[in-house]
Design an enzyme around this catalytic site. Structure first.
Site, PDB file in Angstrom:
ATOM      1  N   LYS A 199      -1.286 -17.908  73.656  1.00  0.00           N
ATOM      2  CA  LYS A 199       0.101 -17.495  74.352  1.00  0.00           C
ATOM      3  C   LYS A 199       0.219 -16.120  74.769  1.00  0.00           C
ATOM      4  O   LYS A 199      -0.867 -15.146  74.694  1.00  0.00           O
ATOM      5  CB  LYS A 199       1.152 -17.590  73.086  1.00  0.00           C
ATOM      6  CG  LYS A 199       0.961 -16.685  71.968  1.00  0.00           C
ATOM      7  CD  LYS A 199       1.514 -15.351  72.057  1.00  0.00           C
ATOM      8  CE  LYS A 199       1.092 -14.725  70.942  1.00  0.00           C
ATOM      9  NZ  LYS A 199       1.253 -13.098  70.824  1.00  0.00           N
ATOM     10  N   ASP A 205       3.258 -16.084  64.140  1.00  0.00           N
ATOM     11  CA  ASP A 205       3.277 -16.769  65.327  1.00  0.00           C
ATOM     12  C   ASP A 205       2.872 -18.203  65.227  1.00  0.00           C
ATOM     13  O   ASP A 205       2.923 -18.970  65.995  1.00  0.00           O
ATOM     14  CB  ASP A 205       2.079 -16.103  65.972  1.00  0.00           C
ATOM     15  CG  ASP A 205       2.735 -14.705  66.682  1.00  0.00           C
ATOM     16  OD1 ASP A 205       3.674 -14.584  66.699  1.00  0.00           O
ATOM     17  OD2 ASP A 205       1.703 -13.928  67.038  1.00  0.00           O
TER      18      ASP A 205
END
Ligand code: ATP
Length: 303
Positions: free
Chosen positions: A12, A137
């Site tokens: 990401k 995350d």
């Protein structure tokens, strides 16, 4: 019953990241925009009679029970009271300590993969509590695509408009510790509950590249203090990306990787070539939407 599964664990970037203050539980209150890109690690899961083991081809990644992927497997095994074990093999392509969420993505891939191999039927919703405990995350990687992260970044909301863009990723080859960047930030944190840059961006529904000017990364200054060598690269990398037409050029998470977003492929390729000509490690990729992320997951192969 399938015994082996090969999956991709995607990286990401944070299109923007605001640190709003310190919470009572010691974590930071964040507002961030996550975006999956098509750079990925390969993760192979092989069921074995007992125990969780992990192997990885990257020297900075632990090959013991502290590996986040192994911790994910162990947590799910305990939660599901599963009698069998698993051997995890990770082929790293995502730079380690690069702010690209590699460890978290590996952990989420293991949760999703073992949910399937062990036939637990939990799905992303059922896995989210375990994911949260593994790291802030990790829940995002159960979802993927363009998503807003609130609280510790672990409360995740997919955006209706999913971004489709070309990405140039630049790896300065410097390992930055996320924990140390946050610690540095704490020494000069002023609560900014009223900061709204990410909300401005979201409310503009990703329309037109003009909206990107609302985005910022509150960790960048602390990351540059933490890794002074990075500062030498930062200005130049950003300048090349913007010169070639990036609508956004930013540090991802706590660094050290920078990225540029481009609406078209050609300028992205030009930027990548220009950075490579300076001797930098750069690659061109694409963003993945929520749907593309799900499809990739659906294509994960049993063997
Ligand atoms: P963060 O999620 O902290 O922003 P990052 O994207 O900057 O992380 P990672 O590649 O996730 O960085 O690695 C952070 C640290 O986690 C490394 O120092 C590494 O030793 C450790 N680690 C544990 N398990 C893994 C894993 N499966 N893959 C990568 N790193 C791992």
């Amino acid at each position: 019953m399938a015994r082996t599964l090969k999956l991709r664990a995607y990286a990401k970037v944070n299109l923007g990241l605001e640190v709003l203050g310190l919470r009572d539980d010691g974590y930071h209150e964040l507002r961030t925009l996550f975006q999956t890109i098509d750079l990925h690690d390969d993760v192979v899961l092989r069921l074995q009679p007992r125990g969780v083991s992990v192997r990885c081809d990257h020297p900075l990644v632990p090959q013991d029970a502290t590996n986040l992927a192994a911790r994910a497997a162990e947590a799910l095994r305990a939660y599901g009271r599963v009698p069998t074990g698993v051997a995890i093999e990770i082929r790293k392509r995502i730079p380690v300590g690069g702010g690209l969420g590699g460890g978290s993505s590996n952990a989420a891939a293991v949760l999703m993969g073992l949910d399937r191999l062990w036939r637990l039927g939990l799905g992303p919703d059922g896995l989210s509590r375990l994911a949260r405990r593994l790291g802030a995350d990790v829940p995002y990687f159960l979802l993927g695509g363009t998503a807003l992260g609130l609280a510790r970044g672990d409360e995740v909301y997919p955006l209706r408009r999913q971004l489709r863009a070309h990405v140039v990723l630049v790896d300065p080859g410097i390992h930055v510790s996320t924990a140390r960047v946050f610690a540095r930030l704490d020494t000069r944190l002023t609560p900014r509950e009223k900061s709204n840059s990410i909300y401005y961006f979201v409310s503009r529904e990703l329309e037109g590249s003009g909206a990107y000017r609302f985005l910022q990364n509150d960790l960048e200054e602390a990351a540059l203090e933490e890794a002074p060598a990075l500062r030498e690269h930062a200005g130049r990398i950003r300048a090349v990306l913007l010169r070639e037409g990036a609508c956004l050029a930013a540090l991802s998470g706590s660094g050290s990787n920078y990225f540029g977003l481009f609406e078209n492929a050609r300028p992205a390729q030009r930027a990548c070539a220009a950075l490579a000509a300076e001797g930098r490690t750069a690659l061109v990729g694409r963003t993945l939407t929520l749907e593309q992320y799900r499809d990739a997951w659906g294509r994960a192969r049993n063997r």
